[in-house]
Design a protein around this motif. Sequence first.
Motif, PDB file in Angstrom:
ATOM      1  N   ASP A   1       0.842  -1.197   0.000  1.00 19.06           N
ATOM      2  CA  ASP A   1       0.000   0.000   0.000  1.00 19.06           C
ATOM      3  C   ASP A   1       0.880   1.250   0.000  1.00 19.06           C
ATOM      4  O   ASP A   1       2.000   1.246   0.511  1.00 19.06           O
ATOM      5  CB  ASP A   1      -0.937   0.009   1.217  1.00 19.06           C
ATOM      6  CG  ASP A   1      -2.131  -0.923   1.039  1.00 19.06           C
ATOM      7  OD1 ASP A   1      -2.273  -1.529  -0.038  1.00 19.06           O
ATOM      8  OD2 ASP A   1      -2.920  -1.039   2.001  1.00 19.06           O
TER       9      ASP A   1
ATOM     10  N   ASP B   1       0.455   4.075   1.544  1.00 15.70           N
ATOM     11  CA  ASP B   1       0.377   4.984   2.700  1.00 15.70           C
ATOM     12  C   ASP B   1       1.225   4.530   3.892  1.00 15.70           C
ATOM     13  O   ASP B   1       1.006   4.986   5.007  1.00 15.70           O
ATOM     14  CB  ASP B   1      -1.094   5.164   3.139  1.00 15.70           C
ATOM     15  CG  ASP B   1      -1.756   3.857   3.552  1.00 15.70           C
ATOM     16  OD1 ASP B   1      -1.240   2.791   3.198  1.00 15.70           O
ATOM     17  OD2 ASP B   1      -2.802   3.916   4.236  1.00 15.70           O
TER      18      ASP B   1
ATOM     19  N   HIS C   1       0.083   2.598   8.886  1.00 15.01           N
ATOM     20  CA  HIS C   1      -0.566   3.259   7.755  1.00 15.01           C
ATOM     21  C   HIS C   1      -1.587   4.271   8.245  1.00 15.01           C
ATOM     22  O   HIS C   1      -1.840   4.387   9.448  1.00 15.01           O
ATOM     23  CB  HIS C   1      -1.213   2.212   6.820  1.00 15.01           C
ATOM     24  CG  HIS C   1      -2.472   1.597   7.340  1.00 15.01           C
ATOM     25  ND1 HIS C   1      -3.621   1.512   6.590  1.00 15.01           N
ATOM     26  CD2 HIS C   1      -2.777   1.058   8.544  1.00 15.01           C
ATOM     27  CE1 HIS C   1      -4.561   0.928   7.305  1.00 15.01           C
ATOM     28  NE2 HIS C   1      -4.084   0.633   8.480  1.00 15.01           N
ATOM     29  N   ARG C   2      -2.144   5.017   7.289  1.00 14.39           N
ATOM     30  CA  ARG C   2      -3.200   5.970   7.618  1.00 14.39           C
ATOM     31  C   ARG C   2      -4.473   5.171   7.883  1.00 14.39           C
ATOM     32  O   ARG C   2      -4.923   4.402   7.052  1.00 14.39           O
ATOM     33  CB  ARG C   2      -3.407   6.903   6.417  1.00 14.39           C
ATOM     34  CG  ARG C   2      -4.577   7.857   6.531  1.00 14.39           C
ATOM     35  CD  ARG C   2      -4.891   8.446   5.168  1.00 14.39           C
ATOM     36  NE  ARG C   2      -5.112   7.378   4.196  1.00 14.39           N
ATOM     37  CZ  ARG C   2      -4.446   7.224   3.067  1.00 14.39           C
ATOM     38  NH1 ARG C   2      -3.527   8.080   2.706  1.00 14.39           N
ATOM     39  NH2 ARG C   2      -4.685   6.212   2.268  1.00 14.39           N
TER      40      ARG C   2
HETATM   41 MG   LIG Z   1      -4.168   2.156   4.536  1.00 16.77          MG
END
Ligand SMILES: [Mg+2]
Length: 246
Positions: free
Chosen positions: A103, A105, A212-213
Motif C-alpha cells: 500500500d 500509505d 498506515h493511515r
Molecule cells: Mg491504509
Amino acid sequence: MAPATPAAVAAIIPAKDEADRIAATVTAVRGIPGVDLVVVVDDGSSDATAELAREAGAEVVRHARNRGKAAAMTTGAGYVARQEDVEGRVGGSAARRPLLFVDADLEGSAANVGVLVPPVAQGRVDMTIATLPPQKTTGGGHGFVVRLARKGIEDLTGFVAKQPLSGMRCLTREAFDAASPLARGWGVEVGLTVDVLLAGMQVEEVPCELHHRVSGSDWRGQVHRAKQYRDVALALTQRRARRRLR
Ligand SMILES: [Mg+2]
Ligand SMILES: Nc1nc2c(ncn2[C@@H]2O[C@H](COP(=O)(O)OP(=O)(O)O)[C@@H](O)[C@H]2O)c(=O)[nH]1
C-alpha cells in the motif's frame, strides 16, 4: 541451500491521491533486499502522486481515470510481465519475479514488508500476507468488514485469517495467475486469499511492523468501509457460486 536474498522481486504500489506519502513509501520499498523493480500504479490521482513517485525512483503507470485497487494491481502485474518479456525471462511463470504488493500509505514503515519475501522466494509458501500491529490512531470502523471477510474465507477454505483485508502481500506469479482475473475493487484481498488456497497453494500470515493511515469515523471513512463491504461481499458471493458449479 536457497539464497538468503532472492535474485529479483517486483514491488507494485497501487496509489490514489497519495502525494503526502508516496515518496517515503517508494524510497523505503526500493531499499528492500531483492527488490529490483518498483512500479507505482497511479489510479487517476488528482494530485502529484505520479510525479513524486517518479522522482523517488519508481516506474509509474497511470490510469487516466480511477478504476479501483484491483484494476491497479492487475495493471502493475501486467507492466512487470512486459518488462520481463523484454528482459527475456523465458520459461513460463516459474521464471518470473515474485510480486510484492505494498500500500502507498505506509511511508518509512514500508521497509519492513521485506519479511514477506524470503518465504516466497525460497519456495516455502506461495503467498505471504502481512499482519499489522495495533496502529497509533484507532480506526472508526466496527470490524464488520473484517468479520465478513474472515468468516467468508474460513467457510470457503478452512483458513482463519487474522487480518483478512491486509493489502501487503508477496506471491509467486503462479499464485497471481491462479487468482486472476482478480476480484474487483476492495474485494481483491479476500479474492486472492480464497483463490490461492483453492488452487491448493500455501498461504501464511507474517507479523510486520507497519503503520498506515487509518480510515476514521468521518464520512470519508464510512464511505470507504461501505465500498469495502460491498466489494468483499461480491467477491465472496462469486466464489461461493463458482464452488457450487464445480
Ligand atoms: Mg491504509
Ligand atoms: N488503485 C487504487 N488504489 C487506491 C484507491 N484508493 C486507495 N488506494 C490505495 O490503496 C491502498 C489502501 O488504501 P487505504 O485508503 O489506505 O485503505 P485502508 O488501508 O483499507 O484503510 C493505498 O495504497 C491507497 O493509495 C483507488 O481508488 N484505486
